[in-house]
Enzyme design. Structure first.
Site, mmCIF file in Angstrom:
data_model
loop_
_atom_site.group_PDB
_atom_site.id
_atom_site.type_symbol
_atom_site.label_atom_id
_atom_site.label_comp_id
_atom_site.label_asym_id
_atom_site.label_seq_id
_atom_site.Cartn_x
_atom_site.Cartn_y
_atom_site.Cartn_z
ATOM 1 N N GLY A 14 13.126 24.874 57.656
ATOM 2 C CA GLY A 14 13.470 23.527 58.101
ATOM 3 C C GLY A 14 13.064 23.222 59.537
ATOM 4 O O GLY A 14 13.676 22.374 60.179
ATOM 5 N N ILE A 95 9.823 17.014 42.362
ATOM 6 C CA ILE A 95 10.862 15.980 42.322
ATOM 7 C C ILE A 95 10.924 15.410 40.900
ATOM 8 O O ILE A 95 9.887 15.143 40.283
ATOM 9 C CB ILE A 95 10.523 14.845 43.317
ATOM 10 N N HIS A 111 1.908 18.833 54.344
ATOM 11 C CA HIS A 111 1.190 19.990 53.801
ATOM 12 C C HIS A 111 0.297 20.570 54.901
ATOM 13 O O HIS A 111 -0.387 19.815 55.600
ATOM 14 C CB HIS A 111 0.342 19.560 52.597
#
Ligand code: GRF
Length: 199
Positions: A14, A95, A111
């Site tokens: 994160g 997702i 990315h």
């Protein structure tokens, strides 16, 4: 869109999420970090959520073994927190269709390469940088793009080129790119806020 309630989806460290939270806290970015979701209950991303006092939840195939229920649970929590933009920052799952259609063109991913090159299934973490080095690329980079049902596939919103230092290792390249990602993701969100980049 005139308000930006951000939800972060993160599986591990994160650090991109943290960079964006920091930019929101110091008013460099006029957005509100509203929710953090991780599929990994032991992730650093959830530790950061606690430290930052941001609501968080753990949603995984352990909490929701049925993919449709998983998708619905994610949609419900995103709705509960009135989320306007979903930020994928190192999220290792696809997702689901319910979330994709409810937040169409409002889900972003970062990315660590110049898509469409070095993207798709299996292209994550060090694999990306090893492949770039194996192909003797002169440049790599960063892509922020919209998320659709395929890995690393939606419309590209912003890219930055980064030179590959001859002789560098995949680990070194990963660090170089990640450091730039922290700046680039926030810059991209600022351009979305100002309307320079359209969703
Ligand atoms: C970043 O390299 C990002 O581009 C990729 O996953 C990594 C996440 O790193 N999608 P972190 O969790 O933000 O530290």
């Amino acid at each position: 869109m005139n308000k930006y309630n951000l939800a972060f989806l993160s599986s591990h460290g994160g650090s991109n999420m943290q960079a964006i939270i920091d930019a929101c806290r110091n008013r460099e970015l006029e957005m509100n970090p509203a929710l953090i979701i991780s599929n990994n209950s032991g992730s650093k991303a959830l530790e950061r959520a606690k430290y930052e006092n941001i609501p968080f939840c753990h949603l995984s195939s352990t909490t929701h073994p049925d993919p449709e229920e998983f998708d619905r649970a994610m949609k419900d929590v995103l709705t509960e927190y009135d989320i306007t933009l979903i930020i994928l920052a190192g999220y290792m799952k696809k997702i689901g269709p319910q979330v994709l259609s409810a937040w169409s063109s409002r889900i972003l991913n970062i990315h660590p390469a110049l898509l469409p090159d070095y993207g798709g299934q299996g292209m994550y973490g060090l694999n990306v940088h090893k492949a770039v080095i194996a192909n003797h690329e002169e440049f790599t980079g960063i892509t922020v793009h919209l998320v659709d049902e395929k890995y690393d596939h939606g419309r590209i919103l912003n890219q930055q080129k980064i030179p590959v230092t001859p002789g560098c290792t995949a680990e070194e390249l990963q660090q170089t790119v990640l450091k730039q990602e922290h700046i680039f993701f926030t810059e991209t969100l600022k351009k979305i806020h100002s309307g320079e980049i359209k969703l």
